[in-house]
Scaffold this motif. Structure first.
Motif, PDB file in Angstrom:
ATOM      1  N   SER A 282      45.820  31.029  44.655  1.00 49.77           N
ATOM      2  CA  SER A 282      44.533  30.553  45.163  1.00 49.77           C
ATOM      3  C   SER A 282      44.695  29.723  46.423  1.00 49.77           C
ATOM      4  O   SER A 282      43.958  29.901  47.392  1.00 49.77           O
ATOM      5  N   SER A 283      45.633  28.786  46.394  1.00 47.22           N
ATOM      6  CA  SER A 283      45.842  27.935  47.561  1.00 47.22           C
ATOM      7  C   SER A 283      47.276  27.423  47.556  1.00 47.22           C
ATOM      8  O   SER A 283      47.873  27.205  46.501  1.00 47.22           O
ATOM      9  N   VAL A 284      47.801  27.236  48.748  1.00 49.69           N
ATOM     10  CA  VAL A 284      49.146  26.708  48.957  1.00 49.69           C
ATOM     11  C   VAL A 284      48.991  25.308  49.537  1.00 49.69           C
ATOM     12  O   VAL A 284      48.184  25.100  50.447  1.00 49.69           O
ATOM     13  N   ILE A 285      49.748  24.337  49.031  1.00 47.87           N
ATOM     14  CA  ILE A 285      49.468  22.950  49.410  1.00 47.87           C
ATOM     15  C   ILE A 285      50.672  22.260  50.068  1.00 47.87           C
ATOM     16  O   ILE A 285      51.275  21.353  49.499  1.00 47.87           O
ATOM     17  N   PRO A 286      51.008  22.643  51.295  1.00 46.60           N
ATOM     18  CA  PRO A 286      52.051  21.907  52.014  1.00 46.60           C
ATOM     19  C   PRO A 286      51.564  20.506  52.352  1.00 46.60           C
ATOM     20  O   PRO A 286      50.364  20.271  52.529  1.00 46.60           O
ATOM     21  N   GLY A 287      52.495  19.591  52.465  1.00 46.41           N
ATOM     22  CA  GLY A 287      52.153  18.259  52.936  1.00 46.41           C
ATOM     23  C   GLY A 287      52.310  18.186  54.446  1.00 46.41           C
ATOM     24  O   GLY A 287      52.850  19.093  55.083  1.00 46.41           O
ATOM     25  N   ALA A 288      51.823  17.101  55.014  1.00 53.52           N
ATOM     26  CA  ALA A 288      51.960  16.881  56.456  1.00 53.52           C
ATOM     27  C   ALA A 288      51.932  15.393  56.724  1.00 53.52           C
ATOM     28  O   ALA A 288      51.169  14.657  56.090  1.00 53.52           O
ATOM     29  N   ARG A 289      52.770  14.970  57.666  1.00 52.29           N
ATOM     30  CA  ARG A 289      52.802  13.563  58.049  1.00 52.29           C
ATOM     31  C   ARG A 289      52.303  13.348  59.471  1.00 52.29           C
ATOM     32  O   ARG A 289      52.268  12.223  59.949  1.00 52.29           O
ATOM     33  N   SER A 290      51.911  14.433  60.149  1.00 50.28           N
ATOM     34  CA  SER A 290      51.427  14.307  61.527  1.00 50.28           C
ATOM     35  C   SER A 290      50.353  15.355  61.768  1.00 50.28           C
ATOM     36  O   SER A 290      50.239  16.349  61.037  1.00 50.28           O
ATOM     37  N   VAL A 291      49.577  15.121  62.813  1.00 53.59           N
ATOM     38  CA  VAL A 291      48.537  16.084  63.202  1.00 53.59           C
ATOM     39  C   VAL A 291      49.155  17.429  63.545  1.00 53.59           C
ATOM     40  O   VAL A 291      48.629  18.486  63.165  1.00 53.59           O
ATOM     41  N   ALA A 292      50.288  17.424  64.237  1.00 50.03           N
ATOM     42  CA  ALA A 292      50.934  18.677  64.621  1.00 50.03           C
ATOM     43  C   ALA A 292      51.362  19.467  63.386  1.00 50.03           C
ATOM     44  O   ALA A 292      51.191  20.692  63.336  1.00 50.03           O
ATOM     45  N   GLN A 293      51.938  18.785  62.404  1.00 47.61           N
ATOM     46  CA  GLN A 293      52.333  19.475  61.176  1.00 47.61           C
ATOM     47  C   GLN A 293      51.116  20.050  60.463  1.00 47.61           C
ATOM     48  O   GLN A 293      51.149  21.186  59.979  1.00 47.61           O
ATOM     49  N   ALA A 294      50.048  19.277  60.380  1.00 47.82           N
ATOM     50  CA  ALA A 294      48.844  19.745  59.690  1.00 47.82           C
ATOM     51  C   ALA A 294      48.277  20.997  60.356  1.00 47.82           C
ATOM     52  O   ALA A 294      47.924  21.976  59.677  1.00 47.82           O
TER      53      ALA A 294
END
Length: 330
Positions: A282-294
């Motif tokens: 249904s959905s994949v949930i990577p994390g991000a610590r910066s706008v670029a990563q997001a």
């Protein structure tokens, strides 16, 4: 951004969501301003699903999300949180009274009357087998405190036990190119039952970005530093349970696969797209610590279908380097 139905919730969510463990400052320090920027960048890129937990920063992650959504009332975001980790994940703590206390705290943190989705947070295996636990969760739904409930699991066996329960809307499980066992039984069972699959740790704690080396260091309060041996929680949550040296070798080969497939894709985007394109996810949930990563992560929701050859390469890499280490354990 592609969307999928989130299992029995009936909600449409973005195929790439956002995991917010990092925003609780459990992966090194993240300021509230930076965390808010990550949420905003994700929404701007089409993300409509946030995953959090009451223990991420002891509620800090929930609070940041709650404050963000209060100031972005037009954002159509589904928020999944988790409960059960604040008292040490002991079987006897998974009872209605605690569920009421935990969800009340999450409702305050998230500034909402009804929680969209609450997941049991990787409880002991016996909890999945206890009928009273599901009765208590049903009571919370009847009371209007939560709209839906699911589970976050460590093993395929736990997932299958939960999927058999009629009230379970979703199962969250580790699924990535270095952790293929859920494809054997869990995904088929979930598809058959109409249960949503939320794929967590999709980048194997960053290994699949291809950016780490033997010289890479992590902050003292980063679990990739303090939990490599599983001394604080299940080692499968850190680098998917792969030992770091083997993980580096596998990540280099994965990056080579990506380069042959599409030179415009980063290894991280290919890894996320590969999970997102699995039937039943249904959905994949990577994390991000910066706008670029997001923004980079969200772009994986736009990737065209990966080739048969790429999928075969992922399977061959897993069988050759990782299966023996990973497959029997989770």
């Amino acid at each position: 951004m592609q969307t999928r139905i989130l299992g029995r919730t009936g909600r449409a969510v973005s195929v790439i969501g956002l995991g917010t463990w990092q925003l609780g400052a459990d992966w090194g320090d993240v300021t509230e301003a930076d965390a808010t920027d990550v949420l905003a960048a994700s929404v701007d890129a089409g993300v409509t699903f946030f995953d959090t937990a009451d223990v991420y920063g002891d509620g800090r992650s929930e609070q940041v999300i709650g404050h963000f959504l209060k100031n972005h009332t037009d954002a159509d975001i589904t928020v999944a949180t988790k409960m059960g980790g604040r008292l040490g994940k002991l079987p006897e703590t998974f009872v209605l009274k605690n569920f009421r206390d935990w969800t009340e705290r999450s409702r305050r943190n998230l500034q909402t009357e009804t929680l969209d989705l609450v997941q049991l947070h990787c409880p002991p295996t016996v909890v999945f087998q206890t009928g009273e636990v599901y009765d208590a969760l049903d009571t919370l739904v009847d009371d209007g405190v939560i709209a839906n409930y699911g589970v976050s699991v460590q093993t395929g066996e736990e997932a299958l036990t939960a999927i058999a329960r009629p009230g379970i809307a979703t199962v969250q499980i580790i699924l990535n190119a270095f952790r293929l066992k859920p494809l054997d039984e869990v995904l088929p069972a979930a598809r058959e039952a109409g249960v949503g699959i939320i794929a967590r740790v999709p980048l194997a704690s960053g290994l699949l970005t291809g950016k780490y080396t033997r010289e890479t260091t992590f902050a003292e309060n980063d679990h990739r530093n303090f939990n490599r041996d599983g001394s604080h929680f299940d080692v499968g949550e850190t680098f998917s349970g792969v030992d770091y040296e083997t993980g580096l070798a596998a990540a280099a080969e994965f990056a080579a696969l990506v380069a042959r497939e599409n030179a415009d894709l980063t290894p991280a985007q290919a890894a996320l797209a590969w999970v997102a394109q699995i039937d039943g996810v249904s959905s994949v949930i990577p994390g991000a610590r910066s706008v670029a990563q997001a923004a980079g992560n969200a772009a994986a929701g736009l990737v065209p279908q990966l080739s048969v050859e790429f999928n075969e390469g992922v399977q061959e890499l897993y069988d050759r380097l990782l299966r023996e280490q990973i497959h029997p354990r989770w």
